[in-house]
Design an enzyme around this catalytic site. Sequence first.
Site, PDB file in Angstrom:
ATOM      1  N   LYS B  81       0.848  -1.206   0.000  1.00 44.88           N
ATOM      2  CA  LYS B  81       0.000   0.000   0.000  1.00 44.88           C
ATOM      3  C   LYS B  81       0.877   1.247   0.000  1.00 44.88           C
ATOM      4  O   LYS B  81       1.892   1.296   0.705  1.00 44.88           O
ATOM      5  CB  LYS B  81      -0.893  -0.027   1.239  1.00 44.88           C
ATOM      6  CG  LYS B  81      -1.926   1.098   1.296  1.00 44.88           C
ATOM      7  CD  LYS B  81      -2.787   0.961   2.549  1.00 44.88           C
ATOM      8  CE  LYS B  81      -3.885   1.999   2.628  1.00 44.88           C
ATOM      9  NZ  LYS B  81      -4.713   1.855   3.842  1.00 44.88           N
ATOM     10  N   SER B 156      -9.734   1.559   3.278  1.00 47.57           N
ATOM     11  CA  SER B 156      -8.935   2.361   2.387  1.00 47.57           C
ATOM     12  C   SER B 156      -7.913   1.564   1.570  1.00 47.57           C
ATOM     13  O   SER B 156      -7.421   2.059   0.558  1.00 47.57           O
ATOM     14  CB  SER B 156      -8.175   3.428   3.190  1.00 47.57           C
ATOM     15  OG  SER B 156      -7.244   2.832   4.057  1.00 47.57           O
ATOM     16  N   SER B 180      -9.765  -0.789   7.353  1.00 46.05           N
ATOM     17  CA  SER B 180      -9.203  -0.581   6.018  1.00 46.05           C
ATOM     18  C   SER B 180      -8.486  -1.771   5.407  1.00 46.05           C
ATOM     19  O   SER B 180      -8.115  -1.718   4.236  1.00 46.05           O
ATOM     20  CB  SER B 180      -8.239   0.612   6.036  1.00 46.05           C
ATOM     21  OG  SER B 180      -8.947   1.820   6.082  1.00 46.05           O
TER      22      SER B 180
END
Lengths: 99, 493
Positions: B81, B156, B180
Amino acid sequence: MKITEKDVGYVAALANLELEEEEIARLVTDLDSILAYVDKLNELDTAAVLPMAQVLFDGPEGLAFREDRNRAGFAQELALSNAPESGAGQFKVAKVIER
Amino acid sequence: MSLDVSGWKIRDVREALDSRQASAREICLATLARIAQQNPRNNSFLTVMEERALAQAEAIDRKASAGEELPPLAGVPVAVKDVILIEGVRNTCASRILGNFIAPYSATAVERLEAAGAVLVGKTNCDEFAMGSSNENSAYGPVRNPHDLERVPGGSSGGSAAAIAAGMGVVSLGSDTGGSVRQPASFCGVVGLMPTYGRVSRYGLVAYASSLDHIGPFGRCVQDVAAVLQVIAGRDPLDSTSAAAPVPDYVAGLASPVKGFKIGVPKEYFGEGLSPEVRGRLEEGLRVLGGLGCEIVEISLPHTEYAIACYYIIATAEASSNLARYDGVRYGYRAPEAASLSEMYRNTRGQGFGAEIKRRIMLGTYVLSAGYYEAYYLKAQKVRTLVAGDFSKAFEKVDAIATPVAPTPAFRIGEKTANPLEMYLSDIYTITGSLAGIPGISVPCGWVSAPGNGQSAAERSRLPVGMQLLTRHFEEARLLRLAHHFEMVSGAA
């Protein structure tokens, strides 16, 4: 309405945020509805409850402390490598002291 | 015929290397080709690290040729990420304000993955600064759900979940502050783990809400998630909040039986708001757990309804403080032509941050401002004690808790963007565990049918649904074991 444009302007100044007119209008509505929602916390009597700032777990004494000795930090060049503007080994910004 | 590694697990990589059926370089090239083919459709990657990945893969191949013992994740393609730093690689946090930021050091989790032989293939798209539930807050466009490109992948960590679902990596790293990792895992039909707070070092994870942030892995199966946790877990002197608790052998423990486990089902999680389709899959999932010899008991987590209000005060307060560092001085975007330093700060932040970031900074600044601190921030911290206390009490009676991950399957892009509060409310089932700091996993629990993206109303999409399992602090071994057994018999994966 709990929140006014004036409140948004005051908080934006605290947060160093330059906002457009439409953004201010939108934030008045959004913050107002979110703050109205979070008011539900007042249904709970928390007079005798301790605040929780962090998840705590058992650990040896002094776990959070490292040995107090010198270690290499960032080299100046590396620290400045992402700077929008730099010179003479420093970060450059607009003049902050007026004559 | 070219090599297809899109469905591979860690074990497949290892078998291919050990049997010399494929080299790490070939596996890496196949993954990069898959990314080149799939990424234009789903926008999961913001940066692809072709050269670096190939160099890492070739180093593994040299080790193999030299007859050296290969490390546990040798040759495994990993996506990271874009809020987790990799030295020398651009790290945007999916924000305009860090659009040109090159990470000067690597996160501890990244260093540990590299030391374990992983091949880092790219940085994945996400909600800006990990704030969002749909990946629509990225400054670089939304990630699209590989199961239905008109739907969100969750957020997210949407890119990290979609990358695994679309075969663009074997495992990936995400970050979980209020759900997330778990929610996008559910929306994309993969496994996603939020470890205990402090289990994995956050050094090099760009801070959003420090008392809630976790790094967590995604994979196609529980065993792969366990293998990644094995590598990244443990004390790190560079993160004072990382725990010294010993790291057990998670993978070896997976096979131990789960018969006799007592599993609590919180009644508050099955009430209003839960879609009937998701409820149906969950009920089937609970029957599967029962079939494994687990005892299912109803429990109550009475403060659940206060968790979202509590979270959005604490998380935004911490965010407003953490994001104060983006001021255009030392790194990132700087607004041009400002006459004074303070004008430069305001313009930089006004132009550099997206709408959701500004909303959260404003909310966080408000709840911390003079006159409101006690009414909002302190109040929320006290309610956090109550929410965490619900779990402590429940875990006196049960070994694990089973819940939905999200009230619905993946929703449509644009469906919830008009109303931020509605978007926040969709985090209800994951936020509670985040506040308590306990570990949680999302494991695939079946499929539901939903209106498809085609013109015809008869066209339906099949969308995955996850089940969330939660255990006590530092009981990842039990959590993974339970999830592994569930996955083996549910056949949902």
